[in-house]
Design an enzyme around this catalytic site. Structure first.
Site, PDB file in Angstrom:
ATOM      1  N   HIS A   3       0.834  -1.199   0.000  1.00  0.00           N
ATOM      2  CA  HIS A   3       0.000   0.000   0.000  1.00  0.00           C
ATOM      3  C   HIS A   3       0.870   1.251   0.000  1.00  0.00           C
ATOM      4  O   HIS A   3       0.974   1.961  -1.020  1.00  0.00           O
ATOM      5  CB  HIS A   3      -0.941  -0.020   1.205  1.00  0.00           C
ATOM      6  CG  HIS A   3      -1.822   1.178   1.288  1.00  0.00           C
ATOM      7  ND1 HIS A   3      -2.099   1.816   2.483  1.00  0.00           N
ATOM      8  CD2 HIS A   3      -2.474   1.880   0.321  1.00  0.00           C
ATOM      9  CE1 HIS A   3      -2.900   2.842   2.243  1.00  0.00           C
ATOM     10  NE2 HIS A   3      -3.137   2.899   0.936  1.00  0.00           N
ATOM     11  N   LEU A   4       1.546   1.499   1.119  1.00  0.00           N
ATOM     12  CA  LEU A   4       2.398   2.686   1.228  1.00  0.00           C
ATOM     13  C   LEU A   4       3.789   2.381   1.775  1.00  0.00           C
ATOM     14  O   LEU A   4       4.516   3.292   2.162  1.00  0.00           O
ATOM     15  CB  LEU A   4       1.731   3.745   2.109  1.00  0.00           C
ATOM     16  CG  LEU A   4       0.468   4.389   1.526  1.00  0.00           C
ATOM     17  CD1 LEU A   4      -0.134   5.358   2.520  1.00  0.00           C
ATOM     18  CD2 LEU A   4       0.757   5.089   0.208  1.00  0.00           C
TER      19      LEU A   4
ATOM     20  N   CYS B 154      -0.234   0.369   9.701  1.00  0.00           N
ATOM     21  CA  CYS B 154      -0.391   1.735   9.189  1.00  0.00           C
ATOM     22  C   CYS B 154      -1.821   1.994   8.710  1.00  0.00           C
ATOM     23  O   CYS B 154      -2.436   2.997   9.090  1.00  0.00           O
ATOM     24  CB  CYS B 154       0.598   1.981   8.059  1.00  0.00           C
ATOM     25  SG  CYS B 154       2.343   1.950   8.594  1.00  0.00           S
ATOM     26  N   HIS B 155      -2.342   1.096   7.873  1.00  0.00           N
ATOM     27  CA  HIS B 155      -3.677   1.329   7.301  1.00  0.00           C
ATOM     28  C   HIS B 155      -4.556   0.085   7.338  1.00  0.00           C
ATOM     29  O   HIS B 155      -5.590   0.046   6.695  1.00  0.00           O
ATOM     30  CB  HIS B 155      -3.555   1.850   5.858  1.00  0.00           C
ATOM     31  CG  HIS B 155      -2.772   3.114   5.757  1.00  0.00           C
ATOM     32  ND1 HIS B 155      -1.437   3.139   5.487  1.00  0.00           N
ATOM     33  CD2 HIS B 155      -3.153   4.414   5.906  1.00  0.00           C
ATOM     34  CE1 HIS B 155      -0.992   4.390   5.457  1.00  0.00           C
ATOM     35  NE2 HIS B 155      -2.039   5.195   5.713  1.00  0.00           N
ATOM     36  N   GLY B 156      -4.123  -0.922   8.071  1.00  0.00           N
ATOM     37  CA  GLY B 156      -4.989  -2.068   8.330  1.00  0.00           C
ATOM     38  C   GLY B 156      -5.104  -3.082   7.220  1.00  0.00           C
ATOM     39  O   GLY B 156      -6.179  -3.657   7.015  1.00  0.00           O
TER      40      GLY B 156
END
Length: 258
Positions: free
Chosen positions: A203-204, A222-224
Site C-alpha cells: 500500500h504505502l 499503518c492502514h490495516g
C-alpha cells in the site's frame, strides 16, 4: 717539377754553345701539341695527375687508381635515368609520419580508456554485489515461526509454515482474491512449508507485523491491510500481494536470497 725541368731545357735551349765556342743558331720552338704531349708523358711516368687528353690509351680504372681525386662530378642531366637528391629530408616526411603515428596512438588509447570506463561504470560495485545475495540458515527455524532478515536494504520475511497453515491456504478460492495467485506459485512445490516474501506493504511501504491479522499471516498497522500465511492480500487498502523475491535452496537447511 723535376720532369718538367728535364724536358723543358731540351725544348727551349737558347744560346747553346759548342765546345769550340762557336755559337749555333737557336732551334725553332716545338709545336704546342708536341710540347704538351711530352710534358704529359713525363708527368705520367712520374705518377702525377694528368688531364684526359694526356694519356688517351690508359684504361679508365688505371687512370683512376693512379690519379686519385676528391672532385666528383655527378650526371645531373637525367640522361642516365638517375636523380640526385640533396642531403637530408627537405619534406620532413619522417617527422610528419612520427607525429601522425604518435597522435593516432594517443587517440586510440584515449578512446579505449573512455570505453572501458563507460563499461565498468555500468557494472555493480563490490559492495553492491555483496548485498545482491544473502545466504540464510533456516535449520533452527521452528514450524509456525517467522524470522526477518535484511536484503538490499529491505526486510525479508522467512516463514516455516505448519500443515494447518498450508491446508487453510489451499482451501481458499483463488478467484475470490484481490490479487489472484495460487500458493504453488509463491512457494516451492517440493518444500511448500517454506515461504519467503519481502516485508514491505504494497500500500504505502510500511512493514507488516508477522503472525498477526485476521488470517494468521501479516498485518500492516499503518492502514490495516491483512495478509494470509501465503502473503496474499485478503483485506485492507493494499492492492497487491507481498512480493516474493528470487531465492533458492542451497541444501536442506540453507537458502540463498537473490
Amino acid at each position: 717539377s723535376a720532369a718538367r725541368a728535364e724536358v723543358a731545357p731540351a725544348l727551349s735551349a737558347a744560346g747553346a754553345h759548342t765546345l769550340a765556342g762557336r755559337p749555333e743558331p737557336t732551334p725553332a720552338p716545338a709545336p704546342l701539341a708536341t710540347r704538351e704531349r711530352l710534358l704529359a708523358a713525363a708527368d705520367f711516368r712520374r705518377g702525377y695527375a694528368a688531364t684526359t687528353a694526356l694519356a688517351p690509351t690508359v684504361p679508365g680504372t688505371v687512370a683512376a687508381v693512379k690519379n686519385p681525386t676528391a672532385a666528383i662530378e655527378y650526371d645531373e642531366s637525367g640522361e642516365c635515368g638517375h636523380s640526385r637528391y640533396a642531403p637530408g629530408d627537405p619534406g620532413a616526411r619522417a617527422f610528419t609520419y612520427f607525429v601522425l603515428t604518435g597522435g593516432r596512438f594517443i587517440y586510440a588509447s584515449a578512446i579505449r580508456l573512455a570505453v572501458l570506463k563507460f563499461i565498468l561504470s555500468m557494472q555493480a560495485s563490490k559492495d553492491v554485489l555483496a548485498l545482491a545475495s544473502l545466504e540464510v540458515d533456516i535449520g533452527k527455524v521452528e514450524p509456525g515461526q517467522t524470522i526477518t532478515v535484511k536484503w538490499r536494504g529491505k526486510p525479508v520475511f522467512i516463514r516455516k509454515r505448519t500443515e494447518a497453515d498450508i491446508e487453510a491456504i489451499n482451501a481458499v478460492d483463488v478467484a475470490s482474491l484481490r490479487d489472484p495467485q495460487a500458493d504453488s506459485e509463491r512457494a516451492p512445490a517440493d518444500k511448500p512449508e517454506v515461504l519467503v516474501v519481502v516485508g514491505v506493504c504494497t500500500h504505502l511501504g510500511c512493514v507488516p507485523i508477522a503472525n498477526a491479522g485476521d488470517y494468521a499471516g501479516w498485518f500492516c498497522p499503518c492502514h490495516g491491510s491483512h495478509y494470509d500465511a501465503s502473503g496474499r492480500i485478503r483485506k485492507g487498502p493494499a492492492p497487491y500481494n507481498l512480493e516474493v523475491p528470487e531465492w533458492r535452496f542451497l541444501d536442506d537447511t540453507k537458502i540463498m536470497v537473490g
